[in-house]
Structure formats: structure tokens, C-alpha cells
Design a protein around this motif. Structure first.
Motif: not given
Length: 929
Positions: A222-246
């Protein structure tokens, strides 16, 4: 003791058992020659359900060889799908699996599937190039395998009701419905979640470490992304992440967030609009364009936004779009802005309140064939654009001096010639804050009818059947005032209103075959509710006015007749001039008309009145005026008319031989239209001759026309007793100054230049430069080799273009639009020559763009002030398309509003708040005293 043959069998069985035990733990598939010793190898399509069950039972009892020799039927090649059900019955359904290459069983409870293996259980499907399945514990391991070039193919793809997941490796338990995934790739809404270590739960939720989230469809890199240290993915609902950087273009940026929430719902829903932050020198730090979005329904939405500054300025806004299929569509935008500059109590303190309303509405033509409603409203107070940051870099909005708004509703009465319309018009001038409002404005119109035409005509058309008439009635209520006085105006005293009726009657007859005769009669009636009487106040030596109210009727009428014909002239060049020019045709259209009308200033009509005043020399003089001359539709014309008008029109064309075809003829327009007109009023006591009006239209190119009009003054000027120039009743030809003097003329044009403007048109023949997408032609006579499918794909995907010399073309698309207008008119009066000096006014604006590369573009627009001899306004912008990102830089390099704006953001609407803005406005420039 065992018999000899039994002893031999026991030795062979022991050796086979040792080989099976020693080789059963090898995960790799053995070669075909050695696989029989390691286990039992069958083609993937040679096992049906019954034989597979017997085979598993034989492995569990140690009779694998017997099972292979005794239980396999001869017709076992009929199916390509195997199913298994655990003896303990721990699964809810049968696990079905298949492989394109082969299936290998080891130790009786482990199956290896090679070549596009597929495992199905309930609504779960797992695809991979290599799958290892434990038949007892319901565990499945899936990986991809390298091909002959060493590239990994057939990576695991997992599908269930929560979505589709691609990965490098996958471990899944059908019993617990949990899995462990590495380097996952899954699409969630508009975004992609990739990489990391992921654990899939029974409910479909995913827990990931060191994952990436991006909206770039090139998710492998990808040309850009958010590096997620940890995350919870609820399919078709949302993504909840902890600390992240660009990470942008593989470069980690010092832009981090403590947590993130990314909604994935596909439903149309409401939500928070994140604001933009920044600072200004005069207004302080700010939060702008933040608020809440309301998803009201599928047909209408609403966004409420606001802005606030630390030094007291604030603003509110509301935007909405609405649509109803086959009915109507539109949008509106309302804004209110309070701008506070300086410190309270100081001389430079100011507080401005400004308002904006834009509304666009259009009705579908299918909604109602008889009624239409449209609106185009652009109303802003004079200071709104100057204080709104978004207006700086929009040249159309920022440099617009006059804004107009119109709301119209029209109804056509079915099967009748009548229609009625109601209109509201608002015109603003920003330079002096003048507001002109017309509301309401009713118009009743009757289209042309022939009242004497027979319903059932027999024979030729009678002369009276050619008589036609139409009607237009207007009721108007308007006011022109300053913006700050509009709401304080009085509806009776300050507003002007009135009605006007126009009834034209006309007919056209053909005389002597070549002459068209058109008599006409026109009646105009005006209705007012007040009139203004004037008197002279000797004590104050000034004119005083008094308004009286009532019903007043002012009308006028005129009778006219005109005659017109066409004369054709042809000219063929002499033989010694060649045969290139075939014929020149001249069309001459003369017309003459006579118009008669009485003098409506005559006292018998009562439309004019007089009062006596004392001029500056102390002489009494009578002043003729009309009490209705300030009315909505003015008053009846003054003076008797016996007007004879002359006009001529000319058209000049030429036929020439075509250069492309020796037998073809093409037509060239030399002068599209050249007109001149003049009139003589026989009934007037002075100034009988009118000015000479001329116009010309020349088609220079297919897309460019030159149009110009000019007026020539036919009378001379002298100085009155006050030393002011006045027009006198002495024609210029009698004073020896020619037929007329140019008093006004002007023209305007706009033209666009681009890459194709100066290119010569060439036929697509051998040896010429190939067109876009074509290859250079071979110079030898041998046939070129056929193009393979791979070559064709490479040609289609390649954006390179080559010239005839074999070198790649390098083109920079560009365009330049020029808008220029020039006008000439009377300026100051020259008392020595007794003539007005000429004055030239010019206006020049230009805009253009240059695409430096495929993704880089430069745009600019500017206007030039000829009086100040400098650029009045210029706006420049640089754009960079980063595929899934966009970057822009706008700046105003000259003028009082010098400023810049840098913006970089994600293209996806899901991450529209992931952006960076940096700007400097005109308020940031300090004024040092």
C-alpha cells in the motif's frame, strides 16, 4: 512355532510397521516411487465415501494393507469429493474435502491434500494449495507452495459468514471454530486489514498484533497505511485499535494516535464530522468544519458544522442534499459568520456579521409536463467571502463582484396558449453593498394566436387569417437599497410596484413575389398605485416632491409597417487569377420601416405636467416632467413619432476548390453578417437623425468568432452657459465633420489553446507518425511475426507512445484559456476641438493548466488591471495524485490577499479526517507602523 510362511508374513509386517512409524511424521509429500512405502497414495478422484471410511477403519486397526486391497471397489473413480465423520461424532456435520492433485493419508488420522485443496464444513470453506487435516482432532493447517519460479502460490483463503480472509498460513479448528492466521488480508468496508498475527474467534471477531489498515486497493504494497500495534476486528462492524502510527510510502511518520475506531458498516448512517485545526494571527487558534452528519433518510441528509476561534470569532453552517427520483433534486448551504478582529476597546477593533445562502433546485421533466419549478440562489453579504477561508482559493467566488439569484415557477395551462410564472430575483453588488430585489414578479403570457384563422379552411388562406397577436402581462414589486437598510425599508414608501400589459398585433404578406410586407400595431399599458408631483420652492431654491397614492393608468401605442427583400450577387474571378476561387456570393438584405405614434406628453393624455422654476440666471422657465417617470416601467414616450428606419445586412461567402479532393468544393465564410441601421424622425422638431448603429460577425476558425458592434454619433456639441457640453441640432455633415464620429464600440472573445491547437492534421498513411497507441511500422518488406497474447497484454498495459523514429514520445498536456474584452467610448470633453476624447477600457483574464507528469498538475488563473497596470488577482495550485492519496498546494502570490494552503489527505471518504493542513491567510500578515 509359526509356520514358515506365517513367519515370513510377520517379518514383512513388522518391517512395514517400522517404516510407517518412522516416516509418518514427515510433513512433505514423498515422491511417487517412495510414497507407497511411506503410506498409501491415491489419486484425489479415486476415493468415494464408503471406501474412505473403510480405509480409515483399516488404519485404526492396523489392517491398512488389507483395506487397500480388499475394500476398494473397481468403480471408485466416479467421485472427486471425500467426506469424513469422526467416530466420536464431535462435529455437527460432515467435513468434505477434495484436491486437484492428490490426497495422502499418514498414520491413519492425518490427510495431506495437494494442488488446490478445498475443505468444506457447514458454511465454512478453506482453499489452499497444501492442506494438512487431522481427522481425529478436527485441526486443519493450510499453506501455499512455491511454483517452478519460486513464487508462493495458492495461499490459504478462508470464507465464512463474516467474510473472506487471505493469509500466508492458517490453522483452524472445526470443533471450536477458532483459528490462528499469519499475514492476513481481508477487506472490511472500504479498507483492508493486512499483515500481523491474527487469532480468529468463534463469533467471527479477529484479534491481531502488528497489523496494517489501509484504504489503498494495492494492499500487498500500500501507498500508505496505519501500523496498528494491536487491534480487534469485528467484521462488517468496526475495527478498534490501540496505539497506531502513520506510514507513507514506506516511511514511518511522527504522526501517532493513542487509539482508533474505524466503522465498517455499509448502511447509510449518521456520525461525527471531525474538525480541522489551525491558527491565524488575527483570529487565533481555531477548529473548523466540525460537527455532526444526520442521515435523515435515503432521500435527504443534513450536515451541521461550525467553527470557533480563540479570539472570539465563530461561525455556523448547514449543508443538505436531497433527491427524489423522477421528481426533483437539489441542495442548499447556509452559513453564518461572526468575525472579530483586534482587541475590544482598541481603535482597530471590529465585529462583522455575515450571512450566506446558496440553494439549487431542479425539477425532473417527467414530474409534471405543465408545471416547472427551479431555483438558483447565491446570496451572500459583502464581507462573507473576504472572511471565509474556503473562498480564497476559488477564483470564481472570490473575484465575483455581482451575484444574482433566481427562483421561478411556471405553469402552462393545458390545451390553451396561456402560461403563468412567478419569479423572485435578487442582484447584489459587492463593491458598494447594493441590493436589488424583485419580489414577487408575476407574468401572464399568451403565446401567438391567429384569432381569424378558420377551423375548417377551404381553399387558399385569406389575408386576414395571417393576422396574429400575443399578450404579456407583468406585475412587479421591487426595491434597490443597501444591504444594511433592506430589512428597515417600508413596503409602501420604499418599494416600487406596478403592472404592465403588452399586446402586439402583426401580420406578414408577400407582395410582388419578392417583397415581404409586415404591418404591426403595439399597445402598452402601465398601472401604478402612486405618482410623484414636483414643485419649485422659491425659498430654498430647490425642487420638492410629493407622493400621492391612488390608481393611475399610463398607456402608449404605435403603428408600424416594414418591407424587406433579399438581393443576390455573384462574382467569378477573371481567368488569369486561376481557378482556385470558384465563386464569391454576396447576399444583400435591405429593409425599410415606418413607425407612427402621437406625442404622449400632450396635455390631453395627462401623462406629463409642468412647473415653473428660476434658473441660475434668475430667469423663469417651465420644466416638463412626468409624475410616472420613476415608476417601475417608466412612462409613455415624449414627442411625436414619424420614424423612417433604414437597415442593411450583408453576407459574403466564397467557394474554393478543396485541397484534399480535386473535384470537391468547399465553402468559406468571409463575412458572416455585417449590418448598419439609421432612422429619421419626420415628426420631431429637432434631432431628427438617429445615431448610426453597426455590427459585424466574422468566423475566423471553426471555434472562434469575432463579433463587434459600433455606434457613430451624427450630431455636434457646444458649450452651454454653464460651460457644460451639450448636443446641438447641427448634423456633423453640415458642420463638415463627416457622416458620424465613433462614440462607442467594443468586442470580447475567449479562446483556448492546447496541445492540439498547432498540430497539423495528417492522414493515417504509411511512413507518417503513428497515432497514440500505435507502434512504428517496419521499414523492410518482411511480415512481422505474430503477436502473442503476452505481447498484446503488454501493449495494452503500456502507456508509452513511439514516434516514427522509434523513440518514445514525450508530451506534456497543457491548455491556456484567454478572456479579453476591449471597449471604446466617450471620455473627457476637449473644449478646443469641441469633441469628446476617446477612452479605452480593457479587461483581461486567463487561466491554464499543465500536466507535468501523469500525476503532477499545475493550474493557475489571473486577471490583469489595465488602469493600475498590474495583476489584480492570481491563484495558483499544484496537484499531486498519489493513487489513494491526494496532495495540493494553493497560493495567492500577489494582491492584498496573499496566502497559501497546503493539504494532503486520503481519498477515501472513510478516512476523510486523516489529513494534514497548513495555511497562511491574509490575516497573518502583520502591519508594522
Amino acid at each position: 512355532m509359526l509356520p514358515k510362511n506365517k513367519t515370513l508374513i510377520s517379518i514383512i509386517a513388522s518391517v512395514c510397521t517400522l517404516l510407517i512409524v518412522s516416516l509418518s511424521a514427515q510433513p512433505k509429500r514423498a515422491e511417487a516411487s517412495a510414497s507407497f512405502n511411506a503410506g498409501i497414495l491415491f489419486p484425489a478422484d479415486s476415493l468415494d465415501n464408503d471406501s474412505l471410511t473403510a480405509l480409515i477403519d483399516s488404519f485404526s486397526t492396523g489392517n491398512a494393507g488389507k483395506a487397500s486391497s480388499d475394500t476398494l471397489p473397481n468403480d471408485s473413480l466416479k467421485t472427486d469429493t471425500a467426506s469424513v465423520k469422526s467416530k466420536k461424532n464431535v462435529l455437527d456435520d460432515v467435513v468434505k474435502y477434495k484436491a486437484q492433485d492428490s490426497i495422502v493419508f499418514m498414520n491413519g488420522n492425518i490427510a495431506y491434500m495437494y494442488g488446490n485443496g478445498v475443505v468444506n464444513y457447514l458454511d465454512i470453506e478453506l482453499d489452499a494449495d497444501e492442506i494438512r487435516m487431522n481427522l481425529d482432532s478436527s485441526l486443519v493447517n493450510a499453506i501455499g507452495r512455491p511454483d517452478t519460479s519460486g513464487e508462493i502460490v495458492g495461499n490459504p483463503v478462508f470464507k465464512d459468514k463474516s467474510g473472506t480472509y487471505e493469509s500466508k498460513t492458517m490453522k483452524y479448528n472445526f470443533k471450536s471454530q477458532k483459528g490462528y492466521i499469519t499475514n492476513i488480508i481481508t477487506q472490511q468496508g472500504e479498507g483492508y486489514f493486512t499483515g500481523g498475527q491474527t487469532k480468529k474467534m468463534k463469533d467471527g471477531d479477529l484479534f491481531a498484533l502488528n497489523g496494517k489498515y489501509t484504504t489503498c486497493d494495492n494492499h500487498d504494497h500500500p501507498h500508505f497505511y496505519l501500523q496498528l500495534t494491536k487491534a480487534k476486528i469485528r467484521p462488517k462492524k468496526n475495527i478498534i485499535s490501540g496505539p497506531a502510527y502513520m506510514v507513507l510510502a514506506d516511511v514511518p511518520l511522527p504522526l501517532a494516535i493513542p487509539f482508533g475506531f474505524f466503522p465498517m458498516t455499509k448502511k447509510y448512517s449518521s456520525g461525527i464530522i471531525m474538525p480541522t485545526f489551525g491558527d491565524e494571527m488575527n483570529r487565533g487558534f481555531y477548529l473548523r468544519d466540525g460537527g455532526y452528519y444526520f442521515a435523515i433518510s435515503d432521500y435527504i441528509d443534513l450536515a451541521l458544522t461550525g467553527e470557533i476561534y480563540t479570539k472570539g470569532s465563530w461561525g455556523l453552517g448547514a449543508q443538505s442534499n436531497y433527491v427524489k427520483r423522477y421528481k426533483y433534486s437539489g441542495s442548499f448551504n447556509i452559513g453564518y459568520l461572526v468575525t472579530i478582529l483586534g482587541d475590544k476597546g482598541m481603535p482597530d477593533y471590529s465585529k462583522q456579521k455575515n450571512f450566506r445562502l446558496t440553494w439549487n433546485h431542479s425539477q425532473d421533466a417527467k414530474a409534471n409536463p405543465n408545471m416547472s419549478f427551479s431555483a438558483s440562489v447565491n446570496f451572500t453579504t459583502s464581507g462573507y467571502d473576504r472572511n471565509n477561508l474556503n473562498s480564497y482559493y476559488n477564483p470564481t467566488t472570490f473575484t465575483e463582484n455581482t451575484k444574482s439569484s433566481t427562483v421561478n415557477m411556471t405553469y402552462n395551462f393545458p390545451n390553451t396558449p396561456f402560461s403563468i410564472s412567478a419569479t423572485t430575483n435578487i442582484t447584489q453588488r459587492s463593491n458598494d453593498s447594493t441590493l436589488a430585489v424583485s419580489f414577487p414578479d408575476f407574468t401572464l403570457n399568451m403565446s401567438r394566436v391567429y384569432p381569424f384563422k378558420r377551423k375548417n379552411p377551404v381553399g387558399k388562406e385569406r389575408w386576414y387569417e395571417k393576422i396574429s397577436m400575443n399578450y404579456t402581462g407583468i406585475f412587479r414589486n421591487s426595491i434597490e437599497t443597501k444591504q444594511n437598510l433592506f430589512l428597515k425599508s417600508n413596503l409602501i414608501k420604499d418599494w416600487r410596484n406596478g403592472m404592465q400589459h403588452d399586446i402586439p398585433i402583426s401580420a406578414t404578406f408577400n407582395l410582388f413575389k419578392y417583397l415581404n410586407l409586415s404591418p404591426s400595431f403595439k399597445f402598452t399599458d402601465r398601472m401604478y398605485t402612486n405618482k410623484i408631483l414636483r414643485e419649485w420652492d422659491p425659498a430654498k431654491s430647490t425642487e420638492v416632491m410629493d407622493t400621492t397614492y391612488g390608481f393611475y393608468n399610463v398607456y402608449n401605442y404605435s403603428l408600424s409597417v416594414s418591407a424587406q427583400t433579399k438581393l443576390y450577387g455573384f462574382y467569378q474571378p477573371l481567368p488569369f487569377m486561376g481557378d482556385k476561387i470558384q465563386t464569391i456570393r454576396h447576399v444583400f438584405t435591405p429593409s425599410v420601416s415606418f413607425t407612427a405614434a402621437p406625442d404622449f406628453s400632450d396635455p390631453r393624455f395627462g401623462f406629463y405636467d409642468t412647473y415653473t422654476k428660476i434658473n441660475s440666471q434668475g430667469i423663469r422657465e417651465d420644466v416638463l416632467y412626468s409624475p410616472f417617470q420613476q415608476g417601475m416601467f417608466s412612462t409613455a414616450p415624449q414627442g411625436k413619432q414619424g420614424l423612417v428606419s433604414f437597415s442593411v445586412a450583408n453576407n459574403l461567402e466564397m467557394k474554393v476548390k478543396s485541397d484534399r479532393d480535386t473535384t470537391g468544393i468547399r465553402k468559406i465564410s468571409l463575412i458572416e453578417n455585417l449590418t448598419a441601421s439609421m432612422s429619421y424622425n419626420m415628426a420631431a422638431d429637432s434631432m431628427k437623425w438617429s445615431n448610426i448603429n453597426t455590427s459585424i460577425l466574422i468566423k475566423l476558425t471553426k471555434d472562434f468568432n469575432l463579433q463587434m458592434s459600433a455606434t457613430f454619433d451624427t450630431y455636434t456639441y457646444q458649450l452651454n452657459s454653464a460651460g457644460q457640453p451639450v448636443r446641438v441640432n447641427i448634423p456633423r455633415w453640415k458642420a463638415g465633420k463627416g457622416l458620424g464620429r465613433l462614440s462607442s464600440t467594443g468586442t470580447s472573445f475567449s479562446y483556448t489553446l492546447n496541445n492540439n491547437t498547432f498540430k497539423r492534421k495528417k492522414d493515417n498513411k504509411k511512413g507518417e507518425i503513428p497515432q497514440a497507441g500505435e507502434k512504428p511500422m517496419s521499414t523492410d518488406n518482411q511480415d512481422s511475426s505474430p503477436t502473442t497474447g503476452a505481447d498484446q497484454n503488454e501493449e495494452q498495459n503500456s502507456e508509452e507512445q513511439f514516434g516514427a523514429d522509434g523513440y518514445m514520445k514525450w508530451e506534456v498536456p497543457w491548455s491556456l484559456s484567454i478572456n479579453y474584452s476591449i471597449n471604446y467610448g466617450y471620455g473627457t470633453f476637449n473644449k478646443q476641438k469641441m469633441e469628446y476624447n476617446g477612452k479605452i477600457t480593457q479587461n483581461l483574464s486567463f487561466s491554464g493548466n499543465v500536466d507535468l507528469t501523469k500525476n503532477w498538475s499545475f493550474n493557475f488563473s489571473a486577471s490583469y488591471d489595465f488602469n493600475l497596470k498590474k495583476i489584480a488577482y492570481m491563484n495558483c495550485s499544484i496537484r499531486r495524485n498519489l493513487h489513494c492519496w491526494s496532495m495540493s498546494a494553493d497560493f495567492i502570490p500577489v494582491g492584498p490577499y496573499k496566502s497559501y494552503n497546503f493539504h494532503i489527505s486520503v481519498n477515501s471518504s472513510l478516512l476523510s479526517d486523516l489529513k494534514y493542513d497548513k495555511h497562511g491567510s491574509a490575516y497573518d500578515r502583520l502591519k508594522w507602523y
